[in-house]
Structures are given as structure tokens and as C-alpha cells.
Write a protein that holds these residues in place. Sequence first.
Motif, short mmCIF file in Angstrom:
data_model
loop_
_atom_site.label_atom_id
_atom_site.label_comp_id
_atom_site.label_asym_id
_atom_site.label_seq_id
_atom_site.Cartn_x
_atom_site.Cartn_y
_atom_site.Cartn_z
N ILE A 182 -3.74 -2.26 7.10
CA ILE A 182 -3.77 -0.82 7.30
C ILE A 182 -5.24 -0.42 7.43
N TYR A 183 -5.53 0.39 8.46
CA TYR A 183 -6.90 0.76 8.79
C TYR A 183 -7.16 2.21 8.36
N ARG A 193 -4.41 3.84 11.17
CA ARG A 193 -3.28 3.15 11.80
C ARG A 193 -2.80 2.02 10.89
N TYR A 194 -1.57 1.60 11.13
CA TYR A 194 -1.00 0.46 10.40
C TYR A 194 -0.51 -0.54 11.44
N SER A 248 -12.55 1.05 7.09
CA SER A 248 -12.21 -0.03 6.16
C SER A 248 -10.75 -0.40 6.35
N THR A 249 -10.36 -1.53 5.75
CA THR A 249 -8.97 -2.00 5.86
C THR A 249 -8.50 -2.54 4.52
N PHE A 250 -7.16 -2.53 4.34
CA PHE A 250 -6.52 -3.17 3.19
C PHE A 250 -5.45 -4.11 3.72
N VAL A 282 0.85 -1.18 0.00
CA VAL A 282 0.00 0.00 0.00
C VAL A 282 0.89 1.24 0.00
N ILE A 283 0.59 2.17 -0.88
CA ILE A 283 1.34 3.42 -0.95
C ILE A 283 0.43 4.56 -0.54
#
Length: 789
Positions: free
Chosen positions: A599-600, A591-592, A611-613, A535-536
Motif C-alpha cells: 500500500i502506497y 493506492r493499493y 512511503s509504503t507498507f 493494514v487498517i
Amino acid sequence: MAIIEIRGNIDGGRVPSRLMEEEIQKAVRAGAQQLKIVADGQHGIGGRIWPHDNGVKVVVEGQAGQRLGSMGMFGTDIILKGSASDDVGWLNCGANITVLGDVTNGAHNAAAQGKLYVQGGGGARCDTMTKHNPKFNPPESWYFRDVGDTFAEFKAGGIAVVCGVNPRNPENILGYRPCVGMVGGVVYFRGKIDSSYSQGDVRLLDLSDQDWQWLKENLKLYLKAIDREDHYDELSSSHSAWKKLLPYTAQERAKRSPIKKTMADFRKNIWENTTDKGVGKGGIFAEYVTHPLTPLPYITTGQDRRFRPEWRNSKYAPPCQAACPSDIPTQRRAALLRAEKTEEAIGLILQYSPLPATVCGEVCPNLCMTACTRSHVDMPLNIKGLGSVSLKTEAPKPAPKTGKKAAVIGGGPGGLSSAWQLALKGHDVTLYEAEEKLGGKLELCIPRERLPQEILTHELERFKSIGVTVHLKTKIDAAKFTEIHATNDAVIVACGAHKPRLFPFHGYEDTLNAYDFLRGINTGKRPDFKDKHIVIIGAGNVGMDAAAQAFHCGACTVTAIDVQEPAASGKELEIAKSLGTKIVWPKFTERYVKAERKIYFKSDAAYPYGSTFEADEVIVSIGDTPITDFLPQSVHTDKNGWIKSDEAGHTSDPKVFAIGDATSLGLVTHAIGHGKKAADAAHALLCGRSYNRPAPKMQIGYAKVKDAYYEECRDTSFTPQKEAHRCMSCAVCRDCHMCEAVCAYGAISRKETTDDIGYEYVVDAALCIGCGFCAGVCPCGIWEMAENI
């Protein structure tokens, strides 16, 4: 679907054309899509209809009058069951018109769009003054038999097809003197023509394979519409039976038939003095011409004119130069190339940038090309290519030594630009760079697929050839800066921005920053992202570079997020997307959690509970700030370390200049341009004079440049010479003599000068009548009419 019938004769009385049109318009507004018109000579049937989404079909029976389908609109289909009177499809704007018979004079006259299908032949002056708006398909005219005299006169666009089936005159199916004054479009025909076609305007050619393919495909549609499908095999059996007439280009006409008689010569020798022809003595107006000079005896000159023409060469900035942060005058390069001064043209850019092939040719988004007027005609000038061909040009010879010393801190694009300019002006320049190589972010952060290493290396070697003393691996601290300041007459700070901006969210300490990530790859420290989700944070151009490199390091997915519409554009965005980068916005990081590989994000309209990834690694790309703690208090900075300076780089210390990313973030070409401006200001300081930066010129308006004079380019191959001729020379005189030739009174003349241009066009006020022809004809927007006060 109901068919609405409108009759042109009611109870033995003919309905006026105006009333019939009102009935047609009323029916269409009420939703009618099929109309049957029983005509009794009414004019303009089927024209000016604004169809609904499904279009309107108009079937005409009886005798239609003139201008059937004139000003017809897109979505209108008109079928006439019989022959038509004059001016069918006059000023057609998009209607499809089918005539199941013959058409008489002026068919499709001045059409701009749409189609005319004729089952028979055409009368005189068909397809005159047709034109083509490149935003739409060209107008098409199809004739089954033949056409009459003066066909395609002054045709400026569109396609005409004459099939030559059972023609009235088998020896000449295009009539007498076709294509006079034709400047655009094409005429396809099958059959014989005589030598009366305008050979000064058009050339007779065989069909290309593309022509033949288009003709065969569209023949089917035409023959079906006119109920002559049984002739398809006959008409499509022989490629060689068809020919085409194609107009000469403007350049070809200029070579074939240059201006032989000026307007002044015409007025003197034809209008006034001829004894056996023309309109002067012995001509048709001779008895009315009672004075020796002009048929208009009350035209004024000198101070009595209301307006006077002024030759304002280079008053305005061409769009390309106005858009270029490095102020590179591409129009001057083009002029030198047209004058066959190739080496001078290719080398000109080195007076503005030490890195033309690197920046203009590779990494710049080419703002100049986006602004180029030529893009309104076909495609912008290939300025990127012009930059690339300067790769192996030798450096200019520096001016004689001045004895003055200047220091530049930073070997990135801005620092290289300043050092280059100061060295060329004859000053002794010393450059300090903290890294072991020159180039700054060009060397450290730009991915190699966007900037081939050999190009940058070659241009850096050329930079070294002009005599700049370079100290690598020299980090500047406060003590070193004090020493540099004391031993130099001017100092330029171009230290760039290399400290990533802080982003205080939980888990930030477990992220990578884009600067270190990209720098590590270019210096041989490539991380292993195999099968990882990346994730960037930040979807600008640097973020896109990071995304592309993450894929090259083995990532299985890369997602770039941003809090607003991403700023990425150009090649960076194109490469990242082609590799599979997903861009999502707006997303606000909360946060991560590296241990969870997640990552939130904060809640938003789409995800009210957040959401999250998946994220094995997070790369932060939200910009960098400069490290300027080495500067003394005499050089002012803001709380984030940005140096306060003006456009020319002046800081609060008269001896110190600051440029590029040390003052604010920008493109590489901004740093190059800022470096040149600062070098000019520092040069003024070193020479003991004040710096007066020239006021920027206003960009010329696109409407002032006459794109009608420039041929649409169909050859996409690149050479500098081809691009030079494609350049429209906006705001800069092309020395074409058109103003001189068009002046009926010979008031304009070209004079040699001793300046860099070498010539100027001047006006004799005693002869000039202020007509404005010079301003109207000038293709470059040089002439302007000023109020004569």
C-alpha cells in the motif's frame, strides 16, 4: 564545589534575621548549592529557598532561632549541628531537615511534605496539624527518643515515628494526651504509653506486615542521617515491640459518636444558660452578655438578612448523570442501596435501558466514570459493576394497554431502547429487523471477547418478555414502509448505519470493509490471515476491533493508519495494542497494489517521496452510512442518506421519528439514550399532547461537593452496597442532617413530604441569620446562599 559561608554575627554585631535571609536568597540565585550558616539565633534559616535542579544543601552551626526550615521547598536539605528552637519545619513544603540534637515545641507543625529527622527528642505539640497532599509523598517526622505533651494534635496526614531510645519518661514516650483531634496519617512508636491518648480519635493497633517492611527500610535512611546506625539491630529486631496509632475513619467516628448536641442546643444550654461553666451566665463572658438571645445583638433575620439559604435539591445534575447519554441516575441507585432497597436499586436502570449489563457493564466507555467526582478523592464509582449486577433482574411490569400502535424499524441498540420504552408505557409495539437475530452491531460487529455472547443473549430474552412483537429477517422497502406507516400511530426508524463509506483510491476494490469483516467473524465466516501483513485504514474504535480480530485470524503484523490523531480509546485500543497493533499517523493513502502486496502513501514531512507498507490485506474502517432509500419524500434526508431529526427524534413527518446511527454516528449508549428520548416524544404523540422535553440541568461544579467528608477508599473489592456508600451524592441531598445540626439558631428543620423524595429541609426566616454555615457544611452541594432581595 564551593561552599558559601554566611555568618550571623559580624564584628560582634548580630545580623537581623531578615538580612540573613536576603543573603541566603542572593547566594542561591547566584548558583550556590552548598551553604554554611554560622547562626546567632536568626529565625527561619533555610526556608523559602527555590533550589536549582541539583538542589541546595544548608549546614547550620551555632544557635539557630525559631522556625528552622519553615516553608522549606523540595530540593532543600538542611542539617543543624545541634539542638533547635521552636517550630522546626513549620509549614514544611518539601525540605529534608536533620537536627543533630533535640527539637523543642511545635516541630513540623502544619507540615505538608518533606522530612524531619531528629537525633534526640521532641518538645510539646510536635506534629500538630500535619497534612498530606495525595499528589506527593506524605510528610515524615522521626524522633529518636520521645516527644512531649499534645503530640500529633489535629494531625490530618503524614507519618510520625518515635523510636523510644533512652526516653526521658520511659513509662510514657508520647507525652500527655497525644493525638487529640487526629483525623489522618499514622503514628508508629516503640515503647510504653499511658491511657491518656485520645481514644475517641485513634485506635491502638499492631503493625501489619506492610507497616513493618516500610519501617525497616526507612529506619536505615533515618539512622544514617542522624549518625545512629549502630541502633538498627535494636530497633528492627522485634516486630511486636512496635505499635501504631491510627485515626478512626469518618464513617467509624459517625457510628461511635453520632452528633449528640446541635449547635442550637449548645447555644441555648451552654452559651446562654449555664450557671457554673461555659461562657454564658456564670461564665467568663457573663458580664458582657446583657441580652437574652445572643452575644451578637445586631445580627439580623428575615428580610433584613443580606443572604438567605436555599435548599436546592436536584437543581443541578450530578457529573455522572450529566455525562451519560442514556441519562442514567446512578446517584438514585446509590441512595436506594443505602436505604437497603436493593431490588429497587438494581432494577432502576431498566427504566432507562433494556441492556444495562451489555452496554454499561461491557461495551460502554463509561463516560459517567470519567466524570465521577469520586475520582478526585481516590477512584471513580464502579458504575460499570453496577450495570453488570442488573443482568438477571426481571423486566418491569408494563403499564395497562393504551390501544395505540407503534412500529420500530431496526433491532439494534436504539431500536431496542425505543421499543422497550414504548412497550413499558402500554403501547402495542412491533419491531422489524432485517437480520436473523436482534442486537444490530452488538450482535454482528462487537468482538466476543469484548461482549460475551451469553450476556447479550440473556438481555435480549428479557427484552422479548415485555410483549414486543418481533419480525426477524424482514427487510424494509418502500412498499413495506408505506404499509407500516398506514397501520401504526407512530413509527421509529432505527435502521442504523451499515453501508461502508466509499474511499476512492486506486485499488479500493481489492480492500475489505470493517463492517463486513467483523460481521463475518461473528457469523462464523472467519478469514485465514495466517502469516499475513494487515493494514487498517482508520484508527477509531471500530478499527481497533478489526485490528484485534485480524490477529485472532492469524495475522503476523497489523498496522492501523489514520490521517489525523487516532480517535480510538478505552478497551478497544487497549486490546489492540496488547496484541501488537502499530498505529501510524498522519498517513494519506495513494493506492493499493494487491499483486505487489503493498500500500502506497502520499509524500509527507517525514517521507518527501512517499512511503509504503507491506499489505497482504487492507481493511477500510472510516465509518458507515445508513441505507434509507425505503423512506418516502415526506421524511427528509441529506445527500448521504442521514435522516434529519432533532434531539427527540422528530423528523419532517410528524408521525415518524429517527434515532441512533440513522441520524449520525455515535456510541451504543448514545443510541440507547436517543431511543428513550424518541419513545418519550412518540408517547406524547400517542397520548394526544405536545412533547415538552425537560430542559437539561447544568452539571454541578466539582468545587461545590465537599470531598473532605468522604473517606479515601482502600478496599477495591466490589459490592453494590460498598459503592453506594462511596457515592458522594453530588447535587442530591443525602439526608445527613448536618445542615440541621450546624445551625446555631435552629432555623433549619426536616419536613416530611408526599412526593417521590419524601422529605425536604426548610428554613425559618424568623430565626435564620444568613450565616451560610449550612451551605459551608453540606457535603453534597445542596445549599446555596441567595441574595435576599
